[in-house]
Design an enzyme around this catalytic site. Structure first.
Site, PDB file in Angstrom:
ATOM      1  N   ARG A   1      40.983  33.868  50.400  1.00  0.00           N
ATOM      2  CA  ARG A   1      41.186  33.503  48.990  1.00  0.00           C
ATOM      3  C   ARG A   1      42.096  34.538  48.357  1.00  0.00           C
ATOM      4  O   ARG A   1      41.869  35.743  48.514  1.00  0.00           O
ATOM      5  CB  ARG A   1      39.854  33.442  48.236  1.00  0.00           C
ATOM      6  CG  ARG A   1      40.047  33.279  46.737  1.00  0.00           C
ATOM      7  CD  ARG A   1      38.786  32.964  46.005  1.00  0.00           C
ATOM      8  NE  ARG A   1      38.373  31.583  46.255  1.00  0.00           N
ATOM      9  CZ  ARG A   1      37.379  30.990  45.601  1.00  0.00           C
ATOM     10  NH1 ARG A   1      36.697  31.664  44.678  1.00  0.00           N
ATOM     11  NH2 ARG A   1      37.050  29.747  45.863  1.00  0.00           N
TER      12      ARG A   1
ATOM     13  N   ARG B   1      30.221  30.504  45.825  1.00  0.00           N
ATOM     14  CA  ARG B   1      29.980  29.396  46.748  1.00  0.00           C
ATOM     15  C   ARG B   1      30.872  29.416  47.985  1.00  0.00           C
ATOM     16  O   ARG B   1      30.390  29.284  49.112  1.00  0.00           O
ATOM     17  CB  ARG B   1      30.208  28.052  46.045  1.00  0.00           C
ATOM     18  CG  ARG B   1      29.048  27.564  45.240  1.00  0.00           C
ATOM     19  CD  ARG B   1      29.578  26.815  44.026  1.00  0.00           C
ATOM     20  NE  ARG B   1      30.213  27.784  43.150  1.00  0.00           N
ATOM     21  CZ  ARG B   1      29.561  28.468  42.225  1.00  0.00           C
ATOM     22  NH1 ARG B   1      28.311  28.230  42.004  1.00  0.00           N
ATOM     23  NH2 ARG B   1      30.173  29.381  41.479  1.00  0.00           N
ATOM     24  N   THR B   2      32.177  29.549  47.783  1.00  0.00           N
ATOM     25  CA  THR B   2      33.091  29.435  48.927  1.00  0.00           C
ATOM     26  C   THR B   2      32.813  30.554  49.924  1.00  0.00           C
ATOM     27  O   THR B   2      32.673  30.320  51.131  1.00  0.00           O
ATOM     28  CB  THR B   2      34.557  29.467  48.438  1.00  0.00           C
ATOM     29  OG1 THR B   2      34.699  28.504  47.392  1.00  0.00           O
ATOM     30  CG2 THR B   2      35.519  29.126  49.559  1.00  0.00           C
TER      31      THR B   2
ATOM     32  N   HIS C   1      42.765  24.176  46.711  1.00  0.00           N
ATOM     33  CA  HIS C   1      41.469  24.609  47.243  1.00  0.00           C
ATOM     34  C   HIS C   1      41.013  23.489  48.195  1.00  0.00           C
ATOM     35  O   HIS C   1      40.108  22.716  47.888  1.00  0.00           O
ATOM     36  CB  HIS C   1      40.500  24.801  46.079  1.00  0.00           C
ATOM     37  CG  HIS C   1      39.244  25.540  46.416  1.00  0.00           C
ATOM     38  ND1 HIS C   1      38.822  25.773  47.712  1.00  0.00           N
ATOM     39  CD2 HIS C   1      38.306  26.094  45.603  1.00  0.00           C
ATOM     40  CE1 HIS C   1      37.676  26.450  47.677  1.00  0.00           C
ATOM     41  NE2 HIS C   1      37.350  26.653  46.410  1.00  0.00           N
TER      42      HIS C   1
ATOM     43  N   LYS D   1      43.835  52.325  48.559  1.00  0.00           N
ATOM     44  CA  LYS D   1      44.772  53.405  48.920  1.00  0.00           C
ATOM     45  C   LYS D   1      46.211  52.896  48.934  1.00  0.00           C
ATOM     46  O   LYS D   1      47.122  53.614  49.302  1.00  0.00           O
ATOM     47  CB  LYS D   1      44.418  53.955  50.302  1.00  0.00           C
ATOM     48  CG  LYS D   1      43.005  54.476  50.421  1.00  0.00           C
ATOM     49  CD  LYS D   1      42.731  54.903  51.859  1.00  0.00           C
ATOM     50  CE  LYS D   1      41.247  55.157  52.069  1.00  0.00           C
ATOM     51  NZ  LYS D   1      40.927  55.255  53.507  1.00  0.00           N
TER      52      LYS D   1
HETATM   53  C1  NCD Z   1      36.305  26.823  42.010  1.00  0.00           C
HETATM   54  C2  NCD Z   1      37.468  27.708  42.379  1.00  0.00           C
HETATM   55  O1  NCD Z   1      37.285  28.841  42.824  1.00  0.00           O
HETATM   56  O2  NCD Z   1      38.583  27.214  42.236  1.00  0.00           O
HETATM   57  N1  NCD Z   1      35.078  27.320  42.446  1.00  0.00           N
HETATM   58  C3  NCD Z   1      34.657  26.994  43.707  1.00  0.00           C
HETATM   59  O3  NCD Z   1      35.236  27.394  44.688  1.00  0.00           O
HETATM   60  N2  NCD Z   1      33.617  26.165  43.807  1.00  0.00           N
HETATM   61  C4  NCD Z   1      36.294  26.406  40.595  1.00  0.00           C
HETATM   62  C5  NCD Z   1      36.420  27.441  39.518  1.00  0.00           C
HETATM   63  O4  NCD Z   1      36.467  28.635  39.757  1.00  0.00           O
HETATM   64  O5  NCD Z   1      36.438  27.011  38.372  1.00  0.00           O
END
Ligand code: NCD
Length: 307
Positions: free
Chosen positions: A104, A55-56, A132, A83
């Site tokens: 991320r 999703r993100t 997040h 590498k």
């Molecule tokens: C979450 C995350 O990555 O923290 N997912 C997301 O971004 N919607 C929740 C999860 O991974 O459980």
């Protein structure tokens, strides 16, 4: 005041900053599916994922495309990181090609370090078990659309409250608004970190949830990938038809997804169950963040909230 140069933690945002982001989301929402916006034309988002995402990652990508901009994706494996190139060097390279960056990283607090070296605007797309913030903002937008307010709500969190970064950011964000009360349901080993507990927070048992008559139940999965081992399969906080029957008609069931066994698919058709609305709003809120952080506030379309 938020300088719009970085979004690494909800701590950077005041209540007013959050309201600006949500208002901007409301302005952009009616345009989010038309493909007509050119606010970010000629600009490039570097979308960097050192940890898996659906999703993100995709919603940042879609958001930039919907704003008329372009995206370069970085995902491991498949790069010179194999590498031996460091993450910071990788980011410094991508900085040369882009105007804004979403990152991320599995390492807690790493984004703070990266932001000290990088000069472009940087957004935390999840740093380990810490935070997040963009998920919290889309969760707030969902709460506002569904409940009409972000104040005086009773919110129950279930699952992994220790490693669940979405919970950490959302509690911080909801604390900017008065009267909210939080209830945590988790295995003892996965309780909310002490620094996030407070007078407005209470640990309860799953059965206690019904007496609270919550406005929101926010379910999360156990973050097994952040543990050395997990032997707690006996803990299940599944929300199914039986559970749903005992919750008020005004309650909303949210989940950041991915779900494992927290929401039984049998409840998906109940209008109180709204994780896919969160998904949809995620793109809209990320559009707002990109537009604001790239300095396009004055060029926003003139339409207001779509509801
Ligand atoms: C979450 C995350 O990555 O923290 N997912 C997301 O971004 N919607 C929740 C999860 O991974 O459980």
């Amino acid at each position: 005041m938020w300088d719009k140069k970085k979004l690494l933690t909800i701590d950077e945002l005041s209540r007013k900053d959050i309201e600006l982001i949500l208002e901007t989301s409301g302005i952009l929402e009616p345009h989010a599916s038309k493909g007509k916006l050119q606010l970010c034309r000629g600009e490039i988002l570097a979308n960097v994922f050192f940890e898996p995402s659906t999703r993100t990652e995709k919603s940042f990508q879609a958001a930039m495309h919907r704003l008329g901009g372009d995206v370069i994706m970085h995902k491991d494996p498949g790069s010179s990181r194999e590498k031996g190139e460091s993450k910071l060097d990788t980011l410094r390279v991508l900085e040369q090609y882009s105007d804004i960056m979403a990152v991320r990283d599995p390492e807690t607090y790493s984004l703070q370090q990266y932001a000290e070296t990088l000069a472009l605007p940087i957004i935390n797309a999840g740093d380990g078990s810490n935070e997040h913030p963009t998920q919290a903002l889309l969760d707030l937008y969902t709460v506002l659309k569904e409940k009409g307010s972000m104040e005086n709500l009773s919110i129950v969190f279930t699952g992994d409250l220790k490693f669940g970064r979405t919970v950490h950011s959302l509690i911080k964000a909801l604390r900017k608004f008065p009267g909210n009360r939080f209830f945590g349901i988790s295995p003892e080993t996965l309780e909310l970190p002490v620094d996030l507990k407070g007078g407005d927070y209470e640990e309860i048992l799953f059965e206690d949830m019904y007496g609270i008559r919550p406005d929101i139940v926010y379910a999360t999965r156990i973050q097994k990938e952040r543990m050395v081992s997990w032997a707690g399969e006996k803990f299940s906080y599944e929300i199914n038809n039986d559970v749903l029957r005992k919750l008020p008609s005004t309650a909303r069931i949210m989940h950041p997804l991915p779900r494992v066994n927290e929401l039984n698919p049998e409840i998906d058709s109940d209008p109180r169950v709204i994780p896919f609305k969160q998904v949809k709003y995620g793109m809209v809120v990320r559009m707002a963040l990109l537009a604001l952080m790239l300095g396009h506030e004055k060029e926003l379309p003139s339409q207001g909230l779509s509801n």
